[in-house]
Design a protein around this motif. Structure first.
Motif, PDB file in Angstrom:
ATOM      1  N   PHE A   1       0.840  -1.196   0.000  1.00 23.86           N
ATOM      2  CA  PHE A   1       0.000   0.000   0.000  1.00 23.86           C
ATOM      3  C   PHE A   1       0.878   1.249   0.000  1.00 23.86           C
ATOM      4  CE2 PHE A   1      -2.487  -3.319   2.107  1.00 23.86           C
ATOM      5  CZ  PHE A   1      -3.663  -3.278   1.369  1.00 23.86           C
ATOM      6  N   GLU A   2       0.420   2.271  -0.706  1.00 20.51           N
ATOM      7  CA  GLU A   2       1.134   3.552  -0.720  1.00 20.51           C
ATOM      8  C   GLU A   2       0.816   4.317   0.553  1.00 20.51           C
ATOM      9  OE1 GLU A   2       2.212   7.081  -3.916  1.00 20.51           O
ATOM     10  OE2 GLU A   2       0.321   6.001  -4.125  1.00 20.51           O
ATOM     11  N   VAL A   3       1.833   4.719   1.311  1.00 20.34           N
ATOM     12  CA  VAL A   3       1.631   5.419   2.579  1.00 20.34           C
ATOM     13  C   VAL A   3       2.057   6.877   2.497  1.00 20.34           C
ATOM     14  CG1 VAL A   3       1.775   3.338   3.997  1.00 20.34           C
ATOM     15  CG2 VAL A   3       3.873   4.577   3.436  1.00 20.34           C
ATOM     16  N   ALA A   4       2.758   7.252   1.430  1.00 22.28           N
ATOM     17  CA  ALA A   4       3.175   8.626   1.158  1.00 22.28           C
ATOM     18  C   ALA A   4       3.584   8.658  -0.313  1.00 22.28           C
ATOM     19  CB  ALA A   4       4.340   9.037   2.062  1.00 22.28           C
ATOM     20  N   PRO A   5       3.748   9.861  -0.893  1.00 19.12           N
ATOM     21  CA  PRO A   5       4.164   9.907  -2.300  1.00 19.12           C
ATOM     22  C   PRO A   5       5.453   9.108  -2.536  1.00 19.12           C
ATOM     23  CG  PRO A   5       3.432  12.071  -1.582  1.00 19.12           C
ATOM     24  CD  PRO A   5       3.468  11.202  -0.355  1.00 19.12           C
ATOM     25  N   ARG A   6       5.366   8.108  -3.404  1.00 18.31           N
ATOM     26  CA  ARG A   6       6.473   7.224  -3.774  1.00 18.31           C
ATOM     27  C   ARG A   6       7.052   6.458  -2.582  1.00 18.31           C
ATOM     28  NH1 ARG A   6       7.655  11.623  -6.958  1.00 18.31           N
ATOM     29  NH2 ARG A   6       9.526  12.179  -5.794  1.00 18.31           N
ATOM     30  N   GLN A   7       6.246   6.283  -1.539  1.00 15.03           N
ATOM     31  CA  GLN A   7       6.647   5.447  -0.403  1.00 15.03           C
ATOM     32  C   GLN A   7       5.548   4.411  -0.151  1.00 15.03           C
ATOM     33  OE1 GLN A   7       6.762   6.613   4.001  1.00 15.03           O
ATOM     34  NE2 GLN A   7       8.952   6.554   3.505  1.00 15.03           N
ATOM     35  N   TYR A   8       5.955   3.157   0.060  1.00 12.12           N
ATOM     36  CA  TYR A   8       5.024   2.044   0.159  1.00 12.12           C
ATOM     37  C   TYR A   8       5.370   1.190   1.375  1.00 12.12           C
ATOM     38  CZ  TYR A   8       4.604   3.535  -4.679  1.00 12.12           C
ATOM     39  OH  TYR A   8       4.456   4.295  -5.810  1.00 12.12           O
ATOM     40  N   ARG A   9       4.372   0.395   1.791  1.00 14.99           N
ATOM     41  CA  ARG A   9       4.603  -0.486   2.937  1.00 14.99           C
ATOM     42  C   ARG A   9       3.837  -1.786   2.759  1.00 14.99           C
ATOM     43  NH1 ARG A   9       0.964  -1.312   5.336  1.00 14.99           N
ATOM     44  NH2 ARG A   9       0.351   0.513   6.516  1.00 14.99           N
ATOM     45  N   SER A  10       4.499  -2.888   3.098  1.00 13.70           N
ATOM     46  CA  SER A  10       3.867  -4.195   3.113  1.00 13.70           C
ATOM     47  C   SER A  10       4.111  -4.816   4.482  1.00 13.70           C
ATOM     48  CB  SER A  10       4.460  -5.085   2.016  1.00 13.70           C
ATOM     49  OG  SER A  10       3.807  -6.336   1.970  1.00 13.70           O
ATOM     50  N   LEU A  11       3.104  -5.535   4.994  1.00 17.26           N
ATOM     51  CA  LEU A  11       3.199  -6.182   6.303  1.00 17.26           C
ATOM     52  C   LEU A  11       3.253  -7.689   6.129  1.00 17.26           C
ATOM     53  CD1 LEU A  11       0.584  -4.062   8.305  1.00 17.26           C
ATOM     54  CD2 LEU A  11       3.073  -3.825   8.332  1.00 17.26           C
ATOM     55  N   ILE A  12       4.262  -8.306   6.742  1.00 12.86           N
ATOM     56  CA  ILE A  12       4.450  -9.752   6.655  1.00 12.86           C
ATOM     57  C   ILE A  12       4.241 -10.351   8.043  1.00 12.86           C
ATOM     58  CG2 ILE A  12       6.075 -11.601   6.115  1.00 12.86           C
ATOM     59  CD1 ILE A  12       7.498  -9.605   4.260  1.00 12.86           C
ATOM     60  N   PRO A  13       3.209 -11.171   8.246  1.00  9.03           N
ATOM     61  CA  PRO A  13       2.972 -11.786   9.552  1.00  9.03           C
ATOM     62  C   PRO A  13       3.860 -13.009   9.744  1.00  9.03           C
ATOM     63  CG  PRO A  13       1.264 -12.468   8.032  1.00  9.03           C
ATOM     64  CD  PRO A  13       2.150 -11.528   7.259  1.00  9.03           C
ATOM     65  N   THR A  14       4.232 -13.271  10.995  1.00  6.42           N
ATOM     66  CA  THR A  14       4.897 -14.529  11.357  1.00  6.42           C
ATOM     67  C   THR A  14       4.142 -15.126  12.541  1.00  6.42           C
ATOM     68  OG1 THR A  14       6.466 -13.585  12.965  1.00  6.42           O
ATOM     69  CG2 THR A  14       7.117 -13.576  10.639  1.00  6.42           C
ATOM     70  N   THR A  15       4.198 -16.457  12.692  1.00 10.36           N
ATOM     71  CA  THR A  15       3.414 -17.126  13.724  1.00 10.36           C
ATOM     72  C   THR A  15       4.233 -18.201  14.428  1.00 10.36           C
ATOM     73  OG1 THR A  15       2.545 -19.029  12.491  1.00 10.36           O
ATOM     74  CG2 THR A  15       1.462 -16.886  12.115  1.00 10.36           C
ATOM     75  N   PRO A  16       3.761 -18.684  15.579  1.00  9.25           N
ATOM     76  CA  PRO A  16       4.452 -19.763  16.292  1.00  9.25           C
ATOM     77  C   PRO A  16       4.491 -21.081  15.530  1.00  9.25           C
ATOM     78  CG  PRO A  16       2.958 -18.601  17.770  1.00  9.25           C
ATOM     79  CD  PRO A  16       2.655 -18.124  16.386  1.00  9.25           C
ATOM     80  N   LEU A  17       3.655 -21.245  14.514  1.00  5.05           N
ATOM     81  CA  LEU A  17       3.629 -22.488  13.765  1.00  5.05           C
ATOM     82  C   LEU A  17       4.740 -22.555  12.716  1.00  5.05           C
ATOM     83  CD1 LEU A  17      -0.210 -22.990  13.184  1.00  5.05           C
ATOM     84  CD2 LEU A  17       1.219 -23.747  15.098  1.00  5.05           C
TER      85      LEU A  17
END
Length: 306
Positions: free
Chosen positions: A86-102
């Protein structure tokens, strides 16, 4: 953040030193390399937060692009899994990667790419984490409470929401004033047999029956369910969509103060602690999901994840 120009990447063979010195990149973890022999004029700068993630953490991939003629957002892949960006500012983006105990600890291969720009490979090491273990003995023939098909369908649809808008802002609040009675990630043995696919997917607060439950962050109410509708396990439940793949679920409520479609601000009253559904006593269960997987809410309370 730090700029890496000449380092050893554990996953890939490096190109020539002259090429490496021409590439600029933020990663904060291990290393990143271009995989193409020719570097385009536009560059990608990538930062990984936190610097030393462990199982249960949410990993943020922050991307800055010099591409002046963007046609689409960059892409982020971990192995064969693609995560929304997702774009969070002009020409700046963010992706979220989850991790789990499994999951198993170790190196994650993260690929960041953008049309017209460089492709980057990053090696991110996810540390192991020791989770508490409970041993539960069930009497013979005890089946327990089973969820209804309607309940399972509604909750599954809610947990996988990926609304483009970002509603939360800053660190999350504590949803109830009671003491924390069960932490995230607890594993269990049932009658001496380890439950490989089980872990406690959230935080439990031992608040008094009827005590206030607030939303820890702003968002839109995307799920309201009641025992009378067939929510046998979750009990009376509220789900808040915080946007961009982040959702909170609040279970076993005695009272619900919102309806689906309402927009709620951080700290707003949404219900009261109860013991509805599959619950042995009054408490609040708060689960936080990122792109469909249950992550530890505590890091979201202790630092901003923007």
């Amino acid at each position: 953040m730090m700029t890496i120009t000449n380092a050893i990447n554990p996953l890939h063979q490096w190109p020539s030193v002259g090429m490496i010195n021409s590439a600029k990149m933020f990663i904060g973890i291990i290393a990143a390399v271009p995989i193409a022999l020719g570097l385009p004029a536009e560059a990608l700068e990538v930062q990984i937060i936190p610097k030393n993630p462990q199982l249960g953490d949410t990993i943020s991939v922050i991307i800055e692009s010099d591409n002046q003629e963007k046609t689409s957002n960059p892409t982020v892949k971990v192995g064969e899994e693609t995560y929304p960006v997702f774009e969070v500012a002009p020409r700046q983006y963010r992706s979220l990667i989850p991790t789990t105990p499994l999951e198993k600890p170790g190196v994650r291969k993260v690929t960041v790419a953008e049309a017209g720009s460089q492709q980057r490979n990053l090696a991110v090491y996810v540390r192991d984490r020791k989770f508490p273990v409970q041993r539960i003995n069930l009497p013979p023939g005890k089946a327990g409470v089973r969820a209804t098909e309607y309940e399972l369908k509604r909750v599954a649809e809610f947990k996988t929401l990926q609304t483009p808008e970002k509603y939360w802002n800053g660190a999350f609040l504590t949803p109830n004033g009671g003491r924390m009675s069960t932490r995230y990630g607890v594993r269990r043995y049932y009658n001496g047999k380890f439950a490989n696919d089980y872990y406690h997917r959230g935080l439990d607060y031992a608040g008094a029956a009827g005590s206030r439950v607030i939303t820890p962050a702003s968002g839109r109410v995307a799920l309201v369910g009641t025992v009378s509708q067939g929510f046998r396990v979750h009990g009376n439940v509220v789900g808040i969509d915080h946007g961009q793949g982040v959702v909170s679920i609040f279970m076993h409520l005695s009272r619900i103060n919102v309806k689906e479609g309402d927009f709620v601000n951080a700290g707003q009253l949404i219900g009261a602690v109860g013991s509805t559904g599959a619950s042995t006593g009054p408490h609040l269960h708060w689960g936080l999901y990122v792109n469909g997987l249950s992550v530890d809410p505590l890091p979201w309370k202790s630092r901003k994840i923007d």
